[in-house]
Structure formats: structure tokens, C-alpha cells
Design an enzyme around this catalytic site. Structure first.
Site, PDB file in Angstrom:
ATOM      1  N   PRO A 115       0.839  -1.209   0.000  1.00 54.87           N
ATOM      2  CA  PRO A 115       0.000   0.000   0.000  1.00 54.87           C
ATOM      3  C   PRO A 115       0.871   1.256   0.000  1.00 54.87           C
ATOM      4  O   PRO A 115       1.914   1.273   0.660  1.00 54.87           O
ATOM      5  CB  PRO A 115      -0.777  -0.100   1.313  1.00 54.87           C
ATOM      6  CG  PRO A 115      -0.618  -1.490   1.799  1.00 54.87           C
ATOM      7  CD  PRO A 115       0.623  -2.050   1.184  1.00 54.87           C
ATOM      8  N   ALA A 118       1.565   4.660   3.329  1.00 62.34           N
ATOM      9  CA  ALA A 118       0.977   3.998   4.490  1.00 62.34           C
ATOM     10  C   ALA A 118       2.018   3.702   5.563  1.00 62.34           C
ATOM     11  O   ALA A 118       1.712   3.104   6.583  1.00 62.34           O
ATOM     12  CB  ALA A 118       0.285   2.713   4.049  1.00 62.34           C
ATOM     13  N   LEU A 120       4.759   1.836   5.035  1.00 62.96           N
ATOM     14  CA  LEU A 120       5.329   0.501   4.845  1.00 62.96           C
ATOM     15  C   LEU A 120       6.520   0.516   3.884  1.00 62.96           C
ATOM     16  O   LEU A 120       6.968  -0.525   3.419  1.00 62.96           O
ATOM     17  CB  LEU A 120       4.244  -0.467   4.337  1.00 62.96           C
ATOM     18  CG  LEU A 120       3.061  -0.676   5.286  1.00 62.96           C
ATOM     19  CD1 LEU A 120       2.047  -1.637   4.679  1.00 62.96           C
ATOM     20  CD2 LEU A 120       3.513  -1.203   6.644  1.00 62.96           C
ATOM     21  N   ALA A 125      11.064   0.897  -1.565  1.00 64.09           N
ATOM     22  CA  ALA A 125      11.092  -0.394  -2.279  1.00 64.09           C
ATOM     23  C   ALA A 125      11.050  -0.160  -3.788  1.00 64.09           C
ATOM     24  O   ALA A 125      11.748  -0.824  -4.554  1.00 64.09           O
ATOM     25  CB  ALA A 125       9.918  -1.268  -1.836  1.00 64.09           C
ATOM     26  N   ASP A 166      14.424   3.254   5.511  1.00 62.82           N
ATOM     27  CA  ASP A 166      13.618   2.603   4.460  1.00 62.82           C
ATOM     28  C   ASP A 166      14.487   2.026   3.340  1.00 62.82           C
ATOM     29  O   ASP A 166      14.346   0.850   2.996  1.00 62.82           O
ATOM     30  CB  ASP A 166      12.584   3.586   3.887  1.00 62.82           C
ATOM     31  CG  ASP A 166      11.381   3.741   4.794  1.00 62.82           C
ATOM     32  OD1 ASP A 166      11.479   3.373   5.975  1.00 62.82           O
ATOM     33  OD2 ASP A 166      10.341   4.233   4.319  1.00 62.82           O
TER      34      ASP A 166
HETATM   35  O1  PMV Z   1       8.255   6.451   5.259  1.00 65.57           O
HETATM   36  P1  PMV Z   1       7.533   5.941   6.487  1.00 65.57           P
HETATM   37  O2  PMV Z   1       6.214   6.570   6.708  1.00 65.57           O
HETATM   38  O3  PMV Z   1       7.522   4.471   6.543  1.00 65.57           O
HETATM   39  O4  PMV Z   1       8.363   6.413   7.784  1.00 65.57           O
HETATM   40  C1  PMV Z   1       9.715   6.535   7.799  1.00 65.57           C
HETATM   41  C2  PMV Z   1      10.223   6.598   9.200  1.00 65.57           C
HETATM   42  C3  PMV Z   1      10.478   7.961   9.802  1.00 65.57           C
HETATM   43  O5  PMV Z   1      11.273   7.698  10.960  1.00 65.57           O
HETATM   44  C4  PMV Z   1       9.187   8.632  10.224  1.00 65.57           C
HETATM   45  C5  PMV Z   1      11.237   8.904   8.875  1.00 65.57           C
HETATM   46  C6  PMV Z   1      12.661   8.463   8.595  1.00 65.57           C
HETATM   47  O6  PMV Z   1      13.233   8.998   7.623  1.00 65.57           O
HETATM   48  O7  PMV Z   1      13.235   7.648   9.337  1.00 65.57           O
END
Ligand code: PMV
Length: 334
Positions: A115, A118, A120, A125, A166
Site C-alpha cells: 500500500p 501507508a 510501509l 522499495a 527505508d
Molecule cells: O516512510 P515511512 O512513513 O515508513 O516512515 C519513515 C520513518 C520515519 O522515521 C518517520 C522517517 C525516517 O526517515 O526515518
């Protein structure tokens, strides 16, 4: 710049996993440790060479497509919104072309079971799988570290100060203990970690939430800094509990971590409903995951309670699905 030699393969598809942050989102931006797990949902990028130097990008799921020629964009599907949605993919391709010192045009098609918007890790990815598909197509060998760095740069163009969590998990997969600016550690987690994701379907922007937390931290530094430090301690205790397979303690840590995220203002009414529904139906722990402000929550539950927790989240107004951790990071598809 050198021209691209003819590719060995006409089209290359690569895929990368989604993630859930189990501990430490937001606080990780300020140097605290976080724990992130790759899950069995993936984004796929297919790259083909073109005869010209344009970059055409299409997203099957977002129903947008268009062509970039240098800085110019021509939408094909999706109108005015198409450019912003497709730009990160074009940036990912350009990062690879620059690294390889090559000039080429490409058609890139994205499809995904993750999704979007959201929490994730869908955009990381997509960027990571695009980088690997484009690299392979051009016959460029990229190490995992290089892939991670290029994906991180791509993310930086989208939102100013990402921690890098991420792109790291999309690249390496598995369970990572992550700390900004330090080498991340792959955790050996032997226990099954049964998770249910609940999606509020409330769309939000990670960049805006990160900015809101920064503002709150600047305004109330004496309060927010210790909150963040506590978040870091929770992540480290959770690492020990995960390694031991002590899921009850992991659940407790998730609940406390959620409280801290509420304190810095990134929860949402819809998230609270799903978190409480999960806990009341027997989850060991539940918290928002990722940027918050909507998006997703994650619940940890014993195997036998998974279905009950899933149903409770749906009854509380969310969409829900069960996920497993995956060790596979970005990969070229056969
Ligand atoms: O991209 P998201 O919504 O999965 O969140 C990333 C995690 C945060 O700590 C909020 C931002 C980051 O860059 O680490």
C-alpha cells in the site's frame, strides 16, 4: 559520458520488500536506534532500454504514466499529479546513469503489492528495485552498499532529512537494528514474529510529519529530547527480547513506544481505534508504524490469536493483513 553498449537482456525486473518499523520511527531521525523488519510484500520494477534518451515511467497500481525528457515532463495518464508520483523513479534511473557514466533512455514499469503512503516503505522499495533493474539492464555491477546509497539519495530528493531506514531494509532485507550514520546490524531473530498490519487508509505525508516532530522538538526541547532518548532505550531492550524470542516483552515495548509516538503528536484518531481494537482482542502489543498521522499500525500476536486480531482491526474500520518477515532484500527476478 559513454554510450550504452547493447544490453544482454531486453528487459530486467527487480523487486524489493516492504517493511514495518517495530521500534524507533521518528526518533531515528535524531540518532536513536530503531528496529525494522522486511515483510513478504514487494514492489517490482521492470526496465527496458529505449532508442532515445527519454525516461518513460508507468505505475500500474497508481494508474499514472508519463515521459521525462531532461527536466521536462509529459503526462500520459494521471494528469497533473503524475509528475510528482513518477519523479522518484526517474531520479533513481538518473542516479544509476550518473554512477555508470552512461547515457541512455529507459521504459520503467512499476507494480507493487505494498500500500502507498501507508508507512510501509513503498517508495523506498520502488526506488531500490528501480536502481537494481536499471543497473542490471546497463550491465553495471552495483554492490549492496552502492544500491543503498543511491536509494538513500533518491529518498533525500523526496523528503529532506530521511534517516535512511527505508532504503536500508529494502536493500538488505531481514531484521535490522538501524542507527543513522552508523553501520546497521542484521539481527539474528529465530523466533517467528507473527504480525498483523492494520491500515487506516488515511493518507499522509511522511515529510510533513517529520517536519512537525522537528517543530515540536525545537519548541519543547527539554521534554521531547528525553522522550526520544527513552524511545532509543526501548529499541535496545526490544532487540534483546527479540533475540531471546521473548515476544511478551516485545509486545510491552511496542505499547510503550506507541505512547511516546502519541506524545510527539504523530498518532491519529483512526490509528488509536485500530491499536486499541488489536490490544483488546488479545494482541501482545500494538503501535503505529512509520510516519503515523494515519497510515498503518502493527500488532504482534501469538499465532493462535492472529485471526481474532485481524478481525478486530477490520471491525474497528481498518483493512488488515497478516505478514511474515522475509530475509530477502532487493533481488533480480528470474
Ligand atoms: O516512510 P515511512 O512513513 O515508513 O516512515 C519513515 C520513518 C520515519 O522515521 C518517520 C522517517 C525516517 O526517515 O526515518
Amino acid at each position: 559520458m559513454t554510450d550504452v553498449p547493447s544490453s544482454r537482456k531486453e528487459a530486467v525486473t527487480a523487486s524489493a520488500p516492504a517493511k514495518v518499523i517495530l521500534f524507533g520511527e521518528h526518533f531515528v531521525v535524531y540518532g536513536e536506534p530503531a528496529v525494522v523488519i522486511a515483510i513478504d510484500k514487494r514492489a517490482y520494477a521492470t526496465a527496458k532500454l529505449r532508442k532515445d534518451e527519454k525516461i518513460h515511467v508507468g505505475s500500474v497500481d497508481m494508474r499514472v504514466s508519463g515521459t521525462f525528457k531532461g527536466a521536462k515532463f509529459q503526462a500520459e495518464k494521471g494528469g497533473a499529479k503524475a509528475q510528482a508520483k513518477l519523479e522518484p523513479v526517474k531520479n533513481a534511473v538518473q542516479q544509476v546513469l550518473t554512477t555508470a557514466n552512461k547515457k541512455a533512455g529507459m521504459d520503467v514499469t512499476i507494480s507493487s503489492d505494498i500500500p502507498v503512503s501507508a508507512g510501509l516503505g513503498s517508495s523506498a522499495a520502488v526506488a531500490t528495485s528501480t536502481i537494481v533493474a536499471a543497473g542490471h539492464l546497463l550491465g553495471v555491477e552495483l554492490s549492496r552498499d552502492q544500491i543503498f546509497r543511491l536509494a538513500y539519495e533518491t529518498e533525500r530528493l523526496v523528503h529532506g532529512t530521511p534517516s535512511g531506514i527505508d532504503p536500508a531494509i529494502a536493500t538488505y532485507g531481514g531484521t535490522l537494528q538501524f542507527q543513522k550514520g552508523k553501520d546497521f546490524e542484521t539481527l539474528k531473530v529465530e523466533a517467528n514474529v507473527p504480525l498483523v498490519i492494520g491500515n487506516t487508509e488515511v493518507e499522509r505525508s511522511t515529510g510533513e510529519l517529520v517536519a512537525a516532530v522537528r517543530h515540536m522538538r525545537e519548541k519543547h526541547r527539554y521534554i521531547i529530547e528525553p522522550v526520544m532518548k527513552t524511545g532509543g532505550r526501548i529499541a535496545l531492550l526490544a532487540v534483546e527480547a527479540l533475540k531471546k524470542g521473548d515476544l511478551e516483552s516485545v509486545g510491552d515495548m511496542m505499547n510503550i513506544n506507541h505512547g511516546l509516538l502519541c506524545a510527539v503528536g504523530v498518532s491519529h484518531e483512526a490509528l488509536e481505534r485500530l491499536v486499541y481494537a488489536a490490544r483488546e482482542s488479545g494482541a501482545l502489543g500494538a503501535k503505529l508504524t512509520g510516519g503515523g498521522g494515519g497510515g498503518c499500525m502493527v500488532a504482534l500476536a501469538e499465532e493462535k490469536k492472529l485471526n481474532r486480531v485481524t478481525t478486530a482491526i477490520v471491525q474497528a474500520g481498518g483493512t488488515a493483513f497478516q505478514v511474515r518477515k522475509t530475509d530477502e532484500g532487493v533481488r533480480v527476478e528470474p
